[in-house]
Design an enzyme around this catalytic site. Structure first.
Site, short mmCIF file in Angstrom:
data_model
loop_
_atom_site.label_atom_id
_atom_site.label_comp_id
_atom_site.label_asym_id
_atom_site.label_seq_id
_atom_site.Cartn_x
_atom_site.Cartn_y
_atom_site.Cartn_z
N CYS A 1 0.86 -1.18 0.00
CA CYS A 1 0.00 0.00 0.00
C CYS A 1 0.89 1.23 0.00
O CYS A 1 1.87 1.28 0.75
CB CYS A 1 -0.90 -0.02 1.24
SG CYS A 1 -2.02 1.38 1.33
N HIS B 1 -9.15 -3.90 -1.75
CA HIS B 1 -8.14 -3.11 -1.06
C HIS B 1 -8.46 -1.62 -1.16
O HIS B 1 -8.45 -0.90 -0.15
CB HIS B 1 -6.76 -3.41 -1.67
CG HIS B 1 -5.65 -2.58 -1.12
ND1 HIS B 1 -4.61 -3.11 -0.38
CD2 HIS B 1 -5.40 -1.25 -1.21
CE1 HIS B 1 -3.78 -2.14 -0.03
NE2 HIS B 1 -4.23 -1.00 -0.52
N GLU B 2 -8.72 -1.15 -2.38
CA GLU B 2 -8.94 0.30 -2.57
C GLU B 2 -10.23 0.74 -1.88
O GLU B 2 -10.25 1.81 -1.25
CB GLU B 2 -8.97 0.64 -4.06
CG GLU B 2 -7.69 0.33 -4.83
CD GLU B 2 -6.45 0.96 -4.21
OE1 GLU B 2 -6.58 1.97 -3.50
OE2 GLU B 2 -5.36 0.42 -4.42
NI NI Z 1 -3.70 1.05 -0.18
#
Ligand code: NI
Length: 209
Positions: free
Chosen positions: A122, A164-165
């Site tokens: 990330c 994830h986003e």
């Molecule tokens: Ni991220």
């Protein structure tokens, strides 16, 4: 267009749920997406969520490199990566040529209970990666920059990136999804001590005695 500063873990914007975008067609939203694209490309990431650039709105962008866009979750790919991550930098495809996905006010529905572990990085946790369980098959819907609603299905790496986003929009970072934090570490340590290497063979095993 401008390269924006990326908030790191601990920043307040990353810890709180974001607000819906009221008018996805507003010029300010288009300008935000332009800046986010430039920021993502500058950082060498695959995806970026608005709160990562300190804008608390429900908007994410991502690109799917061809090698990662297929159905299978390859298991060794980072979600956001970053230039400091040698895996993410190894792709031969020019990222500026890849289709850009813009999701505004996204909603995710898992299709089935199946989950799989896969590596994620990330841009808000530089130089780290971890093995994160995610649903392998999802449906997601949202609105595009044209203001039109859309819906699609995703599997594997595509599904992982979307999860994830979109987690960023609810103040969730990938370590918060992990079930085993011993699988979270720095990229250079993972490179020196792969998970599949027996502990006794690792370079630091003797030094630790
Ligand atoms: Ni991220």
């Amino acid at each position: 267009m401008a390269v924006l500063k990326i908030a790191r873990m601990g920043n307040a914007t990353l810890r709180h749920p974001c607000q819906p975008v009221k008018d996805p067609t507003a010029p300010a939203i288009r300008a935000l997406v332009s800046d986010m694209v430039e920021t993502m490309l500058d950082a060498g990431g695959v995806g970026l969520a608005a709160p990562q650039v300190r804008v608390p709105l429900r908007l994410v962008i991502f690109q799917l490199p061809p090698s990662r866009a297929d159905i299978e979750d390859a298991g060794a790919d980072d979600v956001e990566g970053g230039h400091e991550d040698e895996d993410a930098a190894s792709g031969a495809t020019d990222p500026t040529t890849l289709p850009l996905h813009v999701l505004i006010n996204p909603v995710i529905t898992p299709l089935g209970e199946e989950t799989a572990l896969g590596w994620e990085g990330c841009l808000s946790l530089p130089r780290m990666r971890g093995l994160v369980p995610r649903y392998t098959h999802i449906r997601y819907s949202g609105v595009g920059l044209d203001g039109k609603p859309f819906e699609c299905e995703a599997k594997g790496f595509h599904a992982r990136v979307v999860q994830h986003e979109c987690d960023h929009l609810d103040g969730i970072l990938y370590p918060m999804r992990m079930t085993d934090l011993s699988l979270l570490g720095y990229n250079d340590e993972w490179a020196r001590h792969p998970l599949d290497a027996p502990a006794a063979d690792r370079p630091d095993a003797k030094a630790a005695e």
